[in-house]
Design a protein around this motif. Structure first.
Motif, short mmCIF file in Angstrom:
data_model
loop_
_atom_site.label_atom_id
_atom_site.label_comp_id
_atom_site.label_asym_id
_atom_site.label_seq_id
_atom_site.Cartn_x
_atom_site.Cartn_y
_atom_site.Cartn_z
N LEU A 214 -52.99 52.61 -143.84
CA LEU A 214 -54.09 51.80 -144.36
C LEU A 214 -53.76 51.28 -145.75
O LEU A 214 -54.04 50.12 -146.08
CB LEU A 214 -55.36 52.65 -144.42
CG LEU A 214 -56.57 52.02 -145.13
CD1 LEU A 214 -57.03 50.77 -144.37
CD2 LEU A 214 -57.71 53.03 -145.25
N GLU A 215 -53.13 52.13 -146.58
CA GLU A 215 -52.78 51.73 -147.94
C GLU A 215 -51.81 50.55 -147.93
O GLU A 215 -51.97 49.60 -148.70
CB GLU A 215 -52.15 52.91 -148.70
CG GLU A 215 -53.11 54.05 -148.97
CD GLU A 215 -53.35 54.93 -147.74
OE1 GLU A 215 -52.49 54.94 -146.83
OE2 GLU A 215 -54.39 55.60 -147.68
N ASP A 216 -50.82 50.59 -147.04
CA ASP A 216 -49.85 49.49 -146.93
C ASP A 216 -50.56 48.20 -146.51
O ASP A 216 -50.26 47.12 -147.02
CB ASP A 216 -48.76 49.83 -145.90
CG ASP A 216 -47.79 50.88 -146.42
OD1 ASP A 216 -47.72 51.05 -147.65
OD2 ASP A 216 -47.10 51.51 -145.60
N LYS A 217 -51.50 48.32 -145.59
CA LYS A 217 -52.21 47.13 -145.10
C LYS A 217 -53.04 46.50 -146.22
O LYS A 217 -53.08 45.27 -146.35
CB LYS A 217 -53.12 47.50 -143.93
CG LYS A 217 -52.36 47.81 -142.64
CD LYS A 217 -53.30 48.16 -141.51
CE LYS A 217 -52.54 48.45 -140.22
NZ LYS A 217 -53.44 48.82 -139.11
N ILE A 218 -53.69 47.33 -147.03
CA ILE A 218 -54.51 46.80 -148.13
C ILE A 218 -53.63 46.06 -149.13
O ILE A 218 -53.95 44.95 -149.57
CB ILE A 218 -55.30 47.94 -148.81
CG1 ILE A 218 -56.37 48.48 -147.86
CG2 ILE A 218 -55.93 47.46 -150.12
CD1 ILE A 218 -57.10 49.70 -148.38
N VAL A 219 -52.50 46.66 -149.49
CA VAL A 219 -51.59 46.04 -150.46
C VAL A 219 -50.99 44.75 -149.89
O VAL A 219 -50.82 43.76 -150.62
CB VAL A 219 -50.47 47.02 -150.86
CG1 VAL A 219 -49.40 46.33 -151.69
CG2 VAL A 219 -51.06 48.19 -151.66
N GLN A 220 -50.70 44.73 -148.60
CA GLN A 220 -50.02 43.59 -148.00
C GLN A 220 -50.94 42.40 -147.73
O GLN A 220 -50.49 41.37 -147.26
CB GLN A 220 -49.34 44.01 -146.70
CG GLN A 220 -48.11 44.90 -146.89
CD GLN A 220 -47.05 44.26 -147.77
OE1 GLN A 220 -46.81 43.06 -147.69
NE2 GLN A 220 -46.43 45.05 -148.64
N THR A 221 -52.24 42.55 -148.04
CA THR A 221 -53.10 41.36 -147.95
C THR A 221 -52.77 40.37 -149.05
O THR A 221 -53.01 39.16 -148.90
CB THR A 221 -54.59 41.75 -148.07
OG1 THR A 221 -54.81 42.44 -149.31
CG2 THR A 221 -55.02 42.63 -146.91
N ASN A 222 -52.19 40.85 -150.16
CA ASN A 222 -51.92 39.98 -151.30
C ASN A 222 -50.93 38.85 -151.00
O ASN A 222 -51.20 37.69 -151.31
CB ASN A 222 -51.43 40.81 -152.50
CG ASN A 222 -52.56 41.55 -153.17
OD1 ASN A 222 -53.62 41.00 -153.42
ND2 ASN A 222 -52.35 42.83 -153.45
N PRO A 223 -49.74 39.13 -150.41
CA PRO A 223 -48.81 38.03 -150.12
C PRO A 223 -49.41 36.98 -149.20
O PRO A 223 -49.14 35.78 -149.37
CB PRO A 223 -47.62 38.74 -149.45
CG PRO A 223 -47.69 40.16 -149.92
CD PRO A 223 -49.16 40.45 -150.08
N VAL A 224 -50.25 37.41 -148.24
CA VAL A 224 -50.86 36.45 -147.31
C VAL A 224 -51.87 35.57 -148.04
O VAL A 224 -51.86 34.35 -147.91
CB VAL A 224 -51.54 37.20 -146.14
CG1 VAL A 224 -52.29 36.22 -145.24
CG2 VAL A 224 -50.52 37.99 -145.34
N LEU A 225 -52.73 36.20 -148.84
CA LEU A 225 -53.74 35.44 -149.59
C LEU A 225 -53.10 34.49 -150.59
O LEU A 225 -53.57 33.36 -150.78
CB LEU A 225 -54.69 36.39 -150.31
CG LEU A 225 -55.67 37.14 -149.41
CD1 LEU A 225 -56.35 38.25 -150.19
CD2 LEU A 225 -56.71 36.19 -148.86
N GLU A 226 -52.04 34.94 -151.24
CA GLU A 226 -51.36 34.07 -152.21
C GLU A 226 -50.67 32.91 -151.52
O GLU A 226 -50.64 31.80 -152.06
CB GLU A 226 -50.36 34.89 -153.03
CG GLU A 226 -51.04 35.81 -154.03
CD GLU A 226 -50.07 36.34 -155.09
OE1 GLU A 226 -49.02 35.71 -155.29
OE2 GLU A 226 -50.37 37.36 -155.71
#
Length: 339
Positions: A214-226
């Protein structure tokens, strides 16, 4: 994108040179020439800032000040007392004896010149974007702030995150962190650091076989949003063109249990028109970079971005952005998120 740098091998570097006011610097500041009665700040019309000078004489509401060897006359309400040198590089503006605009600005400037980008001002934490990467967001740095009160460690965005977390755990009430500033101030980067801190420090440790945590998924939202929400503007190469309200959820044990986000006002006009010095959203240039060759074929795209007028009216490349690297980060993020 700035901030998405994978850690190299070896131990994390010591972050203290970018966080601590060293003893040598304190001695240097203390030795600065200072007249407790006559040292003042005066406005500088040339750049809108302030210059330090010495009061030579007073005549009613007018004051004659020696500035850089020249005598200048100012109104009394235009000048501001200078703080003693031992207050330079103060970690909290609230500790300054004199709190005029010039004093606050000078303390921010002198800390910035010494590569100390975070400064407290009462309840607030001021961050000045250095447009460089400092090794102050590593696991080693995070460990300095875990379980600490704000006054027990150096100014940092991690201290703000830790304070909010402790407030939530101790009171059982929701906590908020407001990150604000003008374009290029570092809002996006500091938001990522807060999310990264919670994902690291509050990790549940649970992970299904063959699935990202879950922690990896939360952090990995950033590259997609950017990729789909950030673009180059005249003032900022990685400007967020939307507002966001992020909710991070914790369970009763204080461990991460999920996150959601509300997005506001995406700049839709950028999709069809860009100024000559600006770009459309990063994703279009990432796709055309050939880092993931199969995407072009699936999207039926040519090899020349100039074939697509809506995204080629402004800059096509940006020196500070590696579109191939960004495409790699976004592609990996999509995989981790399960897209």
């Amino acid at each position: 994108m700035p901030g998405h740098i994978k850690k190299c091998t070896g131990p994390d570097p010591d972050p203290s040179p970018w966080l601590e006011v060293k003893y040598e610097l304190k001695l240097k500041n203390k030795a600065k020439p200072y007249d407790p009665k006559n040292s003042v700040w005066v406005p500088n019309k040339a750049d809108g800032g302030y210059l330090e000078g010495l009061i030579e004489s007073k005549d009613g509401a007018k004051v004659t000040v020696k500035v850089n060897g020249e005598m200048k006359v100012f109104k009394e309400d235009q000048i501001c007392q200078v703080n003693p040198g031992n207050y330079d590089c103060a970690e909290d503006m609230a500790d300054l004896t004199y709190l005029g605009d010039a004093c606050v600005l000078w303390n921010s400037v002198i800390r910035y010149k010494n590569e100390l980008i975070y400064t407290y001002s009462g309840l607030f934490c001021i961050a000045i974007n250095p447009y460089k990467r400092y090794p102050i967001y590593t696991l080693r740095t995070m460990e300095l702030y875990i379980g600490k009160r704000r006054n027990e460690c150096w100014p940092h965005i991690f201290a703000i995150a830790e304070g909010a977390y402790q407030g939530m755990v101790n009171s059982g009430c929701n906590q908020s962190i407001l990150i604000t500033g003008e374009s290029g101030a570092g809002k996006t980067e500091n938001t990522k650091k807060v999310i990264s801190y919670f994902a690291t420090v509050c990790s549940s440790g649970k992970r299904k076989e063959g699935e990202a945590s879950l922690e990896d998924k939360i952090v990995q939202t950033n590259p997609v949003l950017e990729a789909w929400g950030n673009a180059k503007t005249v003032r900022n190469d990685n400007s967020s063109r939307f507002g966001k309200f992020i909710r991070i959820h914790f369970n009763q044990a204080g461990k991460l249990s999920g996150a959601d986000m509300v997005v506001y006002l995406l700049e839709k006009s950028r999709l069809t028109y860009q100024q000559p010095l600006e770009r459309c959203y990063h994703a279009f240039y990432n796709i055309m970079s050939d880092q993931v060759p199969s995407i072009k074929e699936k999207c039926l795209l040519s090899d020349n971005i100039l074939d697509y007028w809506f995204v080629s009216q402004g800059k096509l490349t940006v020196p500070s952005i590696d579109d191939k690297e960004d495409m790699q980060f976004a592609d990996e993020a999509f995989d981790i998120l399960g897209f």
